[in-house]
Design an enzyme around this catalytic site. Sequence first.
Site, PDB file in Angstrom:
ATOM      1  N   ASN A 162     -15.344 -22.061  -6.051  1.00 44.88           N
ATOM      2  CA  ASN A 162     -15.569 -21.164  -4.921  1.00 44.88           C
ATOM      3  C   ASN A 162     -14.479 -21.407  -3.870  1.00 44.88           C
ATOM      4  O   ASN A 162     -13.589 -22.229  -4.056  1.00 44.88           O
ATOM      5  CB  ASN A 162     -16.994 -21.319  -4.371  1.00 44.88           C
ATOM      6  CG  ASN A 162     -17.228 -22.672  -3.719  1.00 44.88           C
ATOM      7  OD1 ASN A 162     -16.289 -23.386  -3.363  1.00 44.88           O
ATOM      8  ND2 ASN A 162     -18.486 -23.043  -3.565  1.00 44.88           N
ATOM      9  N   GLY A 203     -17.085 -10.992  -4.334  1.00 47.49           N
ATOM     10  CA  GLY A 203     -16.936 -11.077  -5.788  1.00 47.49           C
ATOM     11  C   GLY A 203     -16.046 -12.219  -6.210  1.00 47.49           C
ATOM     12  O   GLY A 203     -16.281 -13.359  -5.815  1.00 47.49           O
ATOM     13  N   ASP A 232     -23.738 -21.202  -9.077  1.00 48.15           N
ATOM     14  CA  ASP A 232     -24.310 -21.665 -10.352  1.00 48.15           C
ATOM     15  C   ASP A 232     -24.832 -20.487 -11.162  1.00 48.15           C
ATOM     16  O   ASP A 232     -24.753 -20.471 -12.390  1.00 48.15           O
ATOM     17  CB  ASP A 232     -25.440 -22.662 -10.099  1.00 48.15           C
ATOM     18  CG  ASP A 232     -24.899 -23.998  -9.614  1.00 48.15           C
ATOM     19  OD1 ASP A 232     -23.743 -24.294  -9.922  1.00 48.15           O
ATOM     20  OD2 ASP A 232     -25.629 -24.736  -8.940  1.00 48.15           O
ATOM     21  N   ALA A 267     -32.982 -13.034  -3.632  1.00 45.64           N
ATOM     22  CA  ALA A 267     -34.261 -13.751  -3.600  1.00 45.64           C
ATOM     23  C   ALA A 267     -33.999 -15.141  -3.022  1.00 45.64           C
ATOM     24  O   ALA A 267     -32.876 -15.652  -3.092  1.00 45.64           O
ATOM     25  CB  ALA A 267     -34.825 -13.864  -5.009  1.00 45.64           C
ATOM     26  N   SER A 273     -34.461 -18.162  -7.717  1.00 43.51           N
ATOM     27  CA  SER A 273     -33.852 -16.854  -7.422  1.00 43.51           C
ATOM     28  C   SER A 273     -33.135 -16.271  -8.636  1.00 43.51           C
ATOM     29  O   SER A 273     -32.664 -15.140  -8.599  1.00 43.51           O
ATOM     30  CB  SER A 273     -32.845 -16.993  -6.273  1.00 43.51           C
ATOM     31  OG  SER A 273     -31.682 -17.679  -6.704  1.00 43.51           O
TER      32      SER A 273
HETATM   33  P1  ADP Z   1     -21.090 -20.656  -4.178  1.00 38.51           P
HETATM   34  O1  ADP Z   1     -22.560 -20.454  -4.294  1.00 38.51           O
HETATM   35  O2  ADP Z   1     -20.555 -21.696  -5.109  1.00 38.51           O
HETATM   36  O3  ADP Z   1     -20.619 -20.842  -2.766  1.00 38.51           O
HETATM   37  P2  ADP Z   1     -20.113 -17.913  -3.976  1.00 38.51           P
HETATM   38  O4  ADP Z   1     -20.716 -17.850  -2.641  1.00 38.51           O
HETATM   39  O5  ADP Z   1     -18.660 -17.648  -4.079  1.00 38.51           O
HETATM   40  O6  ADP Z   1     -20.395 -19.299  -4.714  1.00 38.51           O
HETATM   41  O7  ADP Z   1     -20.916 -16.879  -4.883  1.00 38.51           O
HETATM   42  C1  ADP Z   1     -20.770 -16.832  -6.281  1.00 38.51           C
HETATM   43  C2  ADP Z   1     -20.947 -15.411  -6.740  1.00 38.51           C
HETATM   44  O8  ADP Z   1     -22.229 -14.936  -6.324  1.00 38.51           O
HETATM   45  C3  ADP Z   1     -19.957 -14.429  -6.148  1.00 38.51           C
HETATM   46  O9  ADP Z   1     -18.755 -14.425  -6.880  1.00 38.51           O
HETATM   47  C4  ADP Z   1     -20.733 -13.124  -6.273  1.00 38.51           C
HETATM   48  O10 ADP Z   1     -20.689 -12.662  -7.598  1.00 38.51           O
HETATM   49  C5  ADP Z   1     -22.159 -13.565  -5.973  1.00 38.51           C
HETATM   50  N1  ADP Z   1     -22.484 -13.425  -4.537  1.00 38.51           N
HETATM   51  C6  ADP Z   1     -22.536 -14.415  -3.617  1.00 38.51           C
HETATM   52  N2  ADP Z   1     -22.868 -13.930  -2.403  1.00 38.51           N
HETATM   53  C7  ADP Z   1     -23.039 -12.606  -2.563  1.00 38.51           C
HETATM   54  C8  ADP Z   1     -23.393 -11.525  -1.690  1.00 38.51           C
HETATM   55  N3  ADP Z   1     -23.641 -11.735  -0.390  1.00 38.51           N
HETATM   56  N4  ADP Z   1     -23.465 -10.278  -2.207  1.00 38.51           N
HETATM   57  C9  ADP Z   1     -23.222 -10.056  -3.523  1.00 38.51           C
HETATM   58  N5  ADP Z   1     -22.903 -11.025  -4.393  1.00 38.51           N
HETATM   59  C10 ADP Z   1     -22.798 -12.281  -3.934  1.00 38.51           C
END
Ligand code: ADP
Length: 285
Positions: A162, A203, A232, A267, A273
């Site tokens: 991330n 994304g 995850d 969720a 979730s």
């Molecule tokens: P981490 O939980 O490791 O911080 P991210 O926040 O980058 O990872 O989220 C991982 C993936 O979850 C993203 O690439 C996207 O596909 C999805 N995602 C996370 N937050 C959102 C959101 N607010 N809206 C839509 N998809 C999300």
Amino acid sequence: GLAPRRGRGRGRGRVQGAGCGRARARARGGPVWPGLAWPWRHGRRGGGSGILYDRPGQVGKDSFGNDYVENLKKNGISTGQNVIVIVPGANLLLNCEDLKRAADVICKAKVVVCQLEITPAVSLEALKMAHASGVKTLFNPAPALADLDPQFYTYSDIFCCNETEAEILTGIPVGNLEDAQKVGRMLLERGCKLVIVTLGAEGCMMISVEEPIPKHVPAGKVRAVDTTGAGDSFVGALAFYLAYYPKLPMEEMIRKSNCVASVSVQASGTQSSYPYRKDLPRDLF
Ligand code: ADP
């Protein structure tokens, strides 16, 4: 958060963490037990996320609000960033002997997923075992280590991190798509075949040896209520597609994994979730 949100990038702070099966205690800037806290994942953009956790942390712009923040500060509680405390517990008991005993499973798997919640050397050994047997490896460097053993790059078919992890690994804060392209290129140069940088609501950014021009794979717009465990969820979904739909183009796998993860952020909770397959749109399969 409890107070001023960091203004970097797309902006808002949020609580993260609590990955699949992880024993993580979340705290917001409170004292952290030395040796147990790693790493500090700073609050960062949320893209509409974090509602669940943002609300209880608001204070008004009045004397009560000021007093409240002052009181927190006086008691040594940081009000600016979130902190994730990881209590690894039994995770660190897993050792290379265990891997040897599981060699049959590892070497016959369709895909092996590793991260850093077990001892890094054990993760690396698992990647090496998989690699030696031609098994696809998917590595998620979480929690990130600034001094990650470079072999992790060479033994990862897919290196998926991330923004925070990307920043810790490259020193470059990821605040926009351009930054994500830059860190993607840097990580790819370290020897992996394909890099995915997940970008929350934005994304992912993907870049590979085969397609060295970074490609943005956007996530759908959803109303996020709790983004803990989104990463995850994404990695789990990607592993599923790699194992069961190996012929799908990578961009398509990422797009579908974005969809699964975006369901999970709607969720609350982490594992709770994650959607069941039967509850997902049919076109994901
Ligand atoms: P981490 O939980 O490791 O911080 P991210 O926040 O980058 O990872 O989220 C991982 C993936 O979850 C993203 O690439 C996207 O596909 C999805 N995602 C996370 N937050 C959102 C959101 N607010 N809206 C839509 N998809 C999300």
